[in-house]
Enzyme design. Structure first.
Site, PDB file in Angstrom:
ATOM      1  N   LYS A  94       9.693  -6.663  40.134  1.00 46.39           N
ATOM      2  CA  LYS A  94       9.832  -6.694  41.303  1.00 46.39           C
ATOM      3  C   LYS A  94      10.378  -8.134  40.916  1.00 46.39           C
ATOM      4  O   LYS A  94      11.741  -8.078  40.873  1.00 46.39           O
ATOM      5  CB  LYS A  94       9.113  -6.896  41.805  1.00 46.39           C
ATOM      6  CG  LYS A  94       7.735  -5.626  42.438  1.00 46.39           C
ATOM      7  CD  LYS A  94       7.275  -6.038  43.310  1.00 46.39           C
ATOM      8  CE  LYS A  94       5.898  -4.271  42.997  1.00 46.39           C
ATOM      9  NZ  LYS A  94       4.846  -4.156  44.162  1.00 46.39           N
ATOM     10  N   GLU A 119       2.056   6.745  42.556  1.00 47.73           N
ATOM     11  CA  GLU A 119       1.762   5.479  43.946  1.00 47.73           C
ATOM     12  C   GLU A 119       1.124   5.691  45.207  1.00 47.73           C
ATOM     13  O   GLU A 119       2.164   5.899  45.981  1.00 47.73           O
ATOM     14  CB  GLU A 119       2.941   4.772  43.765  1.00 47.73           C
ATOM     15  CG  GLU A 119       3.082   3.961  42.235  1.00 47.73           C
ATOM     16  CD  GLU A 119       4.082   2.727  42.530  1.00 47.73           C
ATOM     17  OE1 GLU A 119       3.098   2.023  41.080  1.00 47.73           O
ATOM     18  OE2 GLU A 119       4.661   1.967  42.624  1.00 47.73           O
ATOM     19  N   GLY A 130      -0.906  -3.535  45.828  1.00 45.76           N
ATOM     20  CA  GLY A 130      -0.814  -4.522  46.161  1.00 45.76           C
ATOM     21  C   GLY A 130      -1.812  -5.027  47.109  1.00 45.76           C
ATOM     22  O   GLY A 130      -2.041  -6.172  46.843  1.00 45.76           O
ATOM     23  N   ASN A 150       6.811  -2.588  36.537  1.00 46.34           N
ATOM     24  CA  ASN A 150       7.654  -3.614  37.862  1.00 46.34           C
ATOM     25  C   ASN A 150       7.686  -5.142  38.276  1.00 46.34           C
ATOM     26  O   ASN A 150       6.768  -4.771  38.863  1.00 46.34           O
ATOM     27  CB  ASN A 150       7.589  -2.653  38.882  1.00 46.34           C
ATOM     28  CG  ASN A 150       7.805  -2.930  39.962  1.00 46.34           C
ATOM     29  OD1 ASN A 150       9.412  -3.205  39.923  1.00 46.34           O
ATOM     30  ND2 ASN A 150       7.783  -1.605  41.436  1.00 46.34           N
ATOM     31  N   HIS A 153      10.489   4.482  45.138  1.00 47.12           N
ATOM     32  CA  HIS A 153       9.387   3.564  45.387  1.00 47.12           C
ATOM     33  C   HIS A 153       8.770   2.739  46.395  1.00 47.12           C
ATOM     34  O   HIS A 153       9.839   2.615  47.623  1.00 47.12           O
ATOM     35  CB  HIS A 153       9.950   2.107  44.668  1.00 47.12           C
ATOM     36  CG  HIS A 153       8.896   1.311  44.902  1.00 47.12           C
ATOM     37  ND1 HIS A 153       8.026   0.057  45.900  1.00 47.12           N
ATOM     38  CD2 HIS A 153       7.789   1.027  43.497  1.00 47.12           C
ATOM     39  CE1 HIS A 153       7.069  -0.132  45.325  1.00 47.12           C
ATOM     40  NE2 HIS A 153       6.897  -0.311  43.707  1.00 47.12           N
TER      41      HIS A 153
HETATM   42  P1  PGA Z   1       0.629  -3.326  42.159  1.00 47.12           P
HETATM   43  O1  PGA Z   1       2.022  -2.635  42.717  1.00 47.12           O
HETATM   44  O2  PGA Z   1       0.419  -3.090  40.677  1.00 47.12           O
HETATM   45  O3  PGA Z   1       1.633  -4.897  42.734  1.00 47.12           O
HETATM   46  O4  PGA Z   1       0.037  -2.494  43.250  1.00 47.12           O
HETATM   47  C1  PGA Z   1       3.033  -1.236  42.198  1.00 47.12           C
HETATM   48  C2  PGA Z   1       3.738  -1.544  42.122  1.00 47.12           C
HETATM   49  O5  PGA Z   1       4.591  -1.739  43.403  1.00 47.12           O
HETATM   50  O6  PGA Z   1       4.826  -0.509  41.665  1.00 47.12           O
END
Ligand code: PGA
Length: 222
Positions: A9, A146, A152, A7, A80
């Site tokens: 982003k 998740e 994050g 992802n 999400h």
């Molecule tokens: P991350 O994000 O791996 O940076 O924790 C996962 C996500 O937001 O899908």
């Protein structure tokens, strides 16, 4: 084969993409979710691609499921946590239906907040998210577990905690379940010991070429 979903982003401003396209060791089980304006670069290189969202209505600035499908994109990420403050389960449900009707594979995110976890509400929250987001839908989707508090933050649940929730999800909906939230090169070997997972949804680490390649190597045992 496990799925690895990256992802991206809004991580890339533009110039890093050439290097990324040339260096990431993708295969058919690696799915990249770029910013929509970068999608053609990834398609042209042969990546398996998904979108980070679709729009439901014909309004300025949105992208429809049909446009996505016609471009050659096969996956869509929905629900999400970063979108759930503006999209409730009912709204996500409409997007899941619209995506499936247009032939896209749906990756549906579910997960509890820290507050919900601390109040022992994890399974209630996840069941409600699944039941409401998948209401009236018989087709299978891919579910990404998740925990919001793991996204994050660098904090990852134990393998036992992940297994417990993933088994709970699979008992309700017998679909593939990915884990997402702070997956990185340093914890992937440990996560790989969790034998109920069908793959990973990876944010930040999917944008760092060396980390992402390390994860890909670890999962596909190269
Ligand atoms: P991350 O994000 O791996 O940076 O924790 C996962 C996500 O937001 O899908």
């Amino acid at each position: 084969m496990k799925l690895i979903v990256g992802n991206l982003k809004m991580y890339f401003d533009g110039s890093e993409i050439v290097n990324y396209l040339n260096c990431v060791k993708f295969n058919d089980n690696v799915i990249i979710l770029p910013s929509s304006i970068h999608i053609p670069y990834f398609l042209n290189k042969g990546f398996n691609v998904g979108v980070q969202n679709i729009g439901l209505f014909n309004v300025t600035g949105e992208i429809s499921a049909l446009q996505v499908k016609n471009l050659g994109v096969s996956y869509v990420l929905l629900g999400h946590s970063e979108r759930r403050n503006i999209e409730n389960n009912g709204y996500v449900n409409l997007k899941v239906k619209e995506s499936l009707e247009n032939g896209l594979n749906v990756i549906l995110c579910v997960g509890e907040s820290l507050d919900e976890r601390n109040n022992n509400l994890t399974k209630d929250v996840i069941k409600r998210q699944l039941d409401e987001c998948l209401n009236g839908i018989d087709e299978s989707v891919i579910i990404a577990y998740e925990p919001v508090w793991a996204i994050g933050t660098g904090i990852v649940p134990s393998n036992d905690e992940i297994s417990d929730i993933v088994c709970f999800i699979k008992n309700l909906y017998p679909y593939r379940v990915l884990y997402g939230g702070s997956v990185n090169y340093n914890n992937i070997a440990e996560l790989e010991k969790c034998n109920v997972l069908d793959g990973y949804l990876i944010g930040k680490s999917s944008s760092i070429i060396s980390d992402f390649n390390g994860i890909i190597d670890c999962v596909y045992k190269k």
